[in-house]
Design a protein around this motif. Structure first.
Motif, mmCIF file in Angstrom:
data_model
loop_
_atom_site.group_PDB
_atom_site.id
_atom_site.type_symbol
_atom_site.label_atom_id
_atom_site.label_comp_id
_atom_site.label_asym_id
_atom_site.label_seq_id
_atom_site.Cartn_x
_atom_site.Cartn_y
_atom_site.Cartn_z
ATOM 1 N N ASN A 58 -10.846 13.516 11.478
ATOM 2 C CA ASN A 58 -9.979 14.002 10.403
ATOM 3 C C ASN A 58 -10.743 15.057 9.621
ATOM 4 O OD1 ASN A 58 -7.833 11.907 10.761
ATOM 5 N ND2 ASN A 58 -9.562 10.590 10.286
ATOM 6 N N ALA A 59 -10.232 16.282 9.628
ATOM 7 C CA ALA A 59 -10.968 17.368 8.980
ATOM 8 C C ALA A 59 -10.032 18.373 8.332
ATOM 9 C CB ALA A 59 -11.860 18.077 9.990
ATOM 10 N N ILE A 60 -10.501 18.885 7.221
ATOM 11 C CA ILE A 60 -9.832 19.989 6.540
ATOM 12 C C ILE A 60 -10.813 21.149 6.551
ATOM 13 C CG2 ILE A 60 -8.893 20.835 4.356
ATOM 14 C CD1 ILE A 60 -8.257 17.850 3.692
ATOM 15 N N ILE A 61 -10.367 22.269 7.077
ATOM 16 C CA ILE A 61 -11.180 23.474 7.105
ATOM 17 C C ILE A 61 -10.663 24.399 6.012
ATOM 18 C CG2 ILE A 61 -11.885 25.489 8.455
ATOM 19 C CD1 ILE A 61 -12.966 22.848 9.568
ATOM 20 N N ILE A 62 -11.550 24.848 5.160
ATOM 21 C CA ILE A 62 -11.199 25.804 4.106
ATOM 22 C C ILE A 62 -11.814 27.143 4.501
ATOM 23 C CG2 ILE A 62 -11.462 26.405 1.671
ATOM 24 C CD1 ILE A 62 -11.591 23.344 1.122
ATOM 25 N N ALA A 63 -10.950 28.126 4.750
ATOM 26 C CA ALA A 63 -11.393 29.449 5.184
ATOM 27 C C ALA A 63 -11.328 30.426 4.028
ATOM 28 C CB ALA A 63 -10.517 29.951 6.333
ATOM 29 N N ASP A 64 -12.278 31.354 3.989
ATOM 30 C CA ASP A 64 -12.323 32.309 2.887
ATOM 31 C C ASP A 64 -11.108 33.236 2.862
ATOM 32 O OD1 ASP A 64 -13.146 33.785 5.145
ATOM 33 O OD2 ASP A 64 -14.755 34.825 4.076
ATOM 34 N N MET A 65 -10.627 33.644 4.038
ATOM 35 C CA MET A 65 -9.473 34.548 4.038
ATOM 36 C C MET A 65 -8.604 34.338 5.271
ATOM 37 S SD MET A 65 -11.547 38.135 4.640
ATOM 38 C CE MET A 65 -10.152 39.158 4.976
ATOM 39 N N THR A 66 -7.316 34.413 5.039
ATOM 40 C CA THR A 66 -6.348 34.276 6.114
ATOM 41 C C THR A 66 -6.492 35.459 7.069
ATOM 42 O OG1 THR A 66 -4.852 33.218 4.558
ATOM 43 C CG2 THR A 66 -3.887 34.019 6.624
ATOM 44 N N GLY A 67 -6.595 35.159 8.345
ATOM 45 C CA GLY A 67 -6.644 36.212 9.350
ATOM 46 C C GLY A 67 -8.015 36.778 9.631
ATOM 47 N N GLY A 68 -9.029 36.386 8.860
ATOM 48 C CA GLY A 68 -10.377 36.875 9.110
ATOM 49 C C GLY A 68 -10.945 36.247 10.378
ATOM 50 N N ALA A 69 -12.057 36.771 10.846
ATOM 51 C CA ALA A 69 -12.666 36.270 12.081
ATOM 52 C C ALA A 69 -12.950 34.766 12.042
ATOM 53 C CB ALA A 69 -13.938 37.058 12.391
ATOM 54 N N PRO A 70 -13.509 34.221 10.955
ATOM 55 C CA PRO A 70 -13.738 32.773 10.934
ATOM 56 C C PRO A 70 -12.426 31.981 11.082
ATOM 57 C CG PRO A 70 -15.041 33.811 9.228
ATOM 58 C CD PRO A 70 -14.112 34.869 9.761
ATOM 59 N N PHE A 71 -11.410 32.399 10.355
ATOM 60 C CA PHE A 71 -10.099 31.747 10.420
ATOM 61 C C PHE A 71 -9.548 31.814 11.843
ATOM 62 C CE2 PHE A 71 -5.510 31.949 10.400
ATOM 63 C CZ PHE A 71 -5.134 30.921 9.564
ATOM 64 N N GLN A 72 -9.551 32.999 12.438
ATOM 65 C CA GLN A 72 -8.999 33.169 13.778
ATOM 66 C C GLN A 72 -9.726 32.320 14.813
ATOM 67 O OE1 GLN A 72 -8.503 37.241 15.059
ATOM 68 N NE2 GLN A 72 -7.919 37.887 12.992
ATOM 69 N N SER A 73 -11.052 32.304 14.741
ATOM 70 C CA SER A 73 -11.845 31.529 15.707
ATOM 71 C C SER A 73 -11.488 30.054 15.672
ATOM 72 C CB SER A 73 -13.340 31.667 15.407
ATOM 73 O OG SER A 73 -13.764 32.987 15.561
ATOM 74 N N ILE A 74 -11.380 29.508 14.487
ATOM 75 C CA ILE A 74 -11.157 28.071 14.357
ATOM 76 C C ILE A 74 -9.699 27.722 14.596
ATOM 77 C CG2 ILE A 74 -11.456 26.068 12.849
ATOM 78 C CD1 ILE A 74 -14.019 27.832 14.013
ATOM 79 N N ALA A 75 -8.782 28.576 14.171
ATOM 80 C CA ALA A 75 -7.366 28.340 14.451
ATOM 81 C C ALA A 75 -7.138 28.279 15.960
ATOM 82 C CB ALA A 75 -6.517 29.433 13.816
ATOM 83 N N GLN A 76 -7.807 29.151 16.685
ATOM 84 C CA GLN A 76 -7.683 29.167 18.140
ATOM 85 C C GLN A 76 -8.130 27.828 18.736
ATOM 86 O OE1 GLN A 76 -10.089 32.149 20.063
ATOM 87 N NE2 GLN A 76 -9.090 31.853 22.033
#
Length: 142
Positions: A58-76
């Protein structure tokens, strides 16, 4: 149920958020930080966060910005691997991050309604955003 929280972002944003949470809440238990900076390749970053997701049911990931590289990598990863009970929320203010953290640390996030609770935190945080001239003119709403 306590969720593991991962903070992801560009530069040292994740470490800065953890530092602020420690100052405001007195602790940063259950938080892992993943900086995408000049010391970390995209592949290393993705591998580190993927390992975090694999180790935490069970995890919640908080990303600095929507659509940025970190967000995209983990969403994938979350979408391709169909990870249940893993959520990404992005572009949050410190108010909202603190709200998520405190509710989680006090075991107030209900697994049966976690999506609704996270959406509510996001919606509530929008109302906290203010523009300085409006505050000076007395239009601050609380």
């Amino acid at each position: 149920m306590i969720y593991s929280i991962g903070i992801i972002g560009h530069g040292n944003y994740p470490d800065g958020v953890r530092s602020a949470l420690e100052l405001l809440a007195g602790t940063s238990e259950y938080i892992s930080c993943f900086n995408l900076n000049d010391k970390t390749t995209h592949e290393q970053f993705k591998e580190n966060v993927s390992e975090f997701l694999d180790q935490n049911e069970n995890a919640i990931i908080i990303a600095d910005m929507t659509g940025g590289a970190p967000f995209q990598s983990i969403a994938q990863i979350i979408l391709e691997e169909n990870k249940k009970n893993h959520y990404i929320i992005s572009s949050l203010s410190l108010n909202a991050i603190l709200d998520v953290y405190l509710k989680n640390s006090m075991n107030q996030l209900d697994p049966e309604n976690i999506e609704g609770q996270l959406k509510h935190i996001i919606d509530a945080s929008v109302g906290l955003m203010q523009f300085l001239p409006n505050i000076v003119k007395g239009s601050l709403k609380m």
